[in-house]
Design an enzyme around this catalytic site. Structure first.
Site, PDB file in Angstrom:
ATOM      1  N   GLU A 141      -7.032  32.043 -19.451  1.00 60.42           N
ATOM      2  CA  GLU A 141      -7.109  32.780 -18.432  1.00 60.42           C
ATOM      3  C   GLU A 141      -5.380  33.004 -18.121  1.00 60.42           C
ATOM      4  OE1 GLU A 141      -9.792  31.800 -15.502  1.00 60.42           O
ATOM      5  OE2 GLU A 141     -10.959  31.807 -17.394  1.00 60.42           O
TER       6      GLU A 141
ATOM      7  N   LYS B 102      -2.711  38.567 -17.756  1.00 54.34           N
ATOM      8  CA  LYS B 102      -3.750  37.311 -19.003  1.00 54.34           C
ATOM      9  C   LYS B 102      -3.013  38.068 -20.038  1.00 54.34           C
ATOM     10  CE  LYS B 102      -8.316  37.032 -16.946  1.00 54.34           C
ATOM     11  NZ  LYS B 102      -9.754  36.589 -17.295  1.00 54.34           N
TER      12      LYS B 102
ATOM     13  N   HIS C   3      -6.380  31.198 -40.139  1.00 56.58           N
ATOM     14  CA  HIS C   3      -6.505  32.583 -39.490  1.00 56.58           C
ATOM     15  C   HIS C   3      -5.262  32.914 -39.063  1.00 56.58           C
ATOM     16  CE1 HIS C   3     -10.705  32.201 -39.688  1.00 56.58           C
ATOM     17  NE2 HIS C   3     -10.519  30.374 -39.157  1.00 56.58           N
TER      18      HIS C   3
ATOM     19  N   ARG D 243     -21.242  35.960 -17.677  1.00 52.01           N
ATOM     20  CA  ARG D 243     -20.868  34.390 -17.815  1.00 52.01           C
ATOM     21  C   ARG D 243     -21.305  34.302 -17.001  1.00 52.01           C
ATOM     22  NH1 ARG D 243     -15.715  35.140 -18.585  1.00 52.01           N
ATOM     23  NH2 ARG D 243     -15.440  33.405 -19.718  1.00 52.01           N
TER      24      ARG D 243
END
Ligand SMILES: [Zn+2]
Length: 290
Positions: A3, A69, A111, A280
């Site tokens: 966030e 963000k 990754h 959420r």
């Protein structure tokens, strides 16, 4: 999911090492190339991979800023300004290293999707386990209109007024306060963790409809969100899942959270409850929060 405070941490650690550097060369993982051949735009959005690499090569990073963000890399190439807007999705992380082998954690090293080789012999590496992060190369912000709809930065003077005005709209009046404060057009950068926390500290039930909350309560709620965001920035962000700053370090805010993920209310000690709002999970105390 990173966030605002976590992104602030990433930007603050990127600034001193990357500002003024030139990207000499760009590498893109075979995973992204294969996904592109399958017609998907994993991570790199809005441009083909080859032009993306070519446009970034020899671009100088002039400024790095956080907006909500998002991370904005301001670039200069052949006297032309470019803007690379990126966000970390669920599990994105940047690393500033000499070699990809210097990335300590396996889960990130396995990754790696984008590498910028810099003119100082170092590299900026973007790793993303779940590939929900995004990079978008543009000449200016208005090429991607959703960016223009974002609420002002919560620390800006205009942000409170914006929040109060937006909360008066019918669209939000009938929504829960939790969904409303997590909407990036209402408040910038307040995600699930900090919304949960601010509502708990204000003793407001996350499912309460906005129209049932007086302006007298909305103003201190906004201030509380700002306070919680600032507290987290000072603590280096929350490391709930895969947040790391560019040195691979986790933040310490998770130890200061009072409600997010808690089984018991720290004030009255009764078990917390959970409700899903806007997809959420929201923790709350059924006794303290009304
Ligand atoms: Zn309680």
């Amino acid at each position: 999911m990173p966030e605002l405070p976590e992104v602030e941490g990433v930007v603050n650690s990127l600034k001193p090492v990357a500002t003024g550097k030139t990207i000499e060369h760009v590498e893109i993982s075979s995973v992204l190339q294969v996904s592109r051949q399958a017609g998907k735009q994993a991570i790199i959005k809005g441009s083909e991979l080859e032009p993306f690499k070519q446009e970034l090569a020899n671009a100088k990073i002039t400024q790095i800023v956080r907006r909500s963000k998002y991370i904005y890399f301001h670039l200069l190439k052949d006297q032309q300004e470019l803007l690379l807007v990126t966000h970390l999705g669920m599990t994105g992380a940047w690393f500033y290293v000499q070699d990809t082998a210097d990335i300590a954690e396996d889960k990130f090293r396995k990754h790696i999707h984008v590498i910028w080789k810099l003119d100082d012999g170092m590299m900026l590496v973007y790793a993303d386990i779940r590939r929900f992060g995004e990079m978008r190369l543009m000449t200016s912000e208005d090429q991607f209109p959703p960016l223009l709809l974002m609420a002002p930065e919560p620390f800006n003077e205009s942000a409170l007024h914006h929040f109060i005005e937006m909360s008066k709209l019918t669209k939000y009046q009938n929504k829960s306060i939790k969904e409303t404060i997590m909407d990036g057009q209402v408040i910038s950068g307040c995600g699930n963790i900090y919304a949960t926390e601010a509502l708990y500290r204000m003793r407001i039930h996350p499912g309460r409809k906005v129209k049932r909350i007086s302006q007298k309560r909305l103003i201190p709620l906004f201030q509380m969100i700002v306070d919680v965001l600032n507290e987290s920035i000072s603590a280096g962000g929350s490391s709930i899942s895969d947040y790391r700053n560019i040195n691979g370090e986790a933040g310490g805010m998770q130890d200061r959270l009072q409600m997010y993920g808690k089984k018991q209310c720290p004030a009255c000690l009764i078990p917390t409850k959970q409700v899903v709002l806007g997809g959420r999970n929201s923790w709350y105390c059924p006794s303290c929060q009304r």
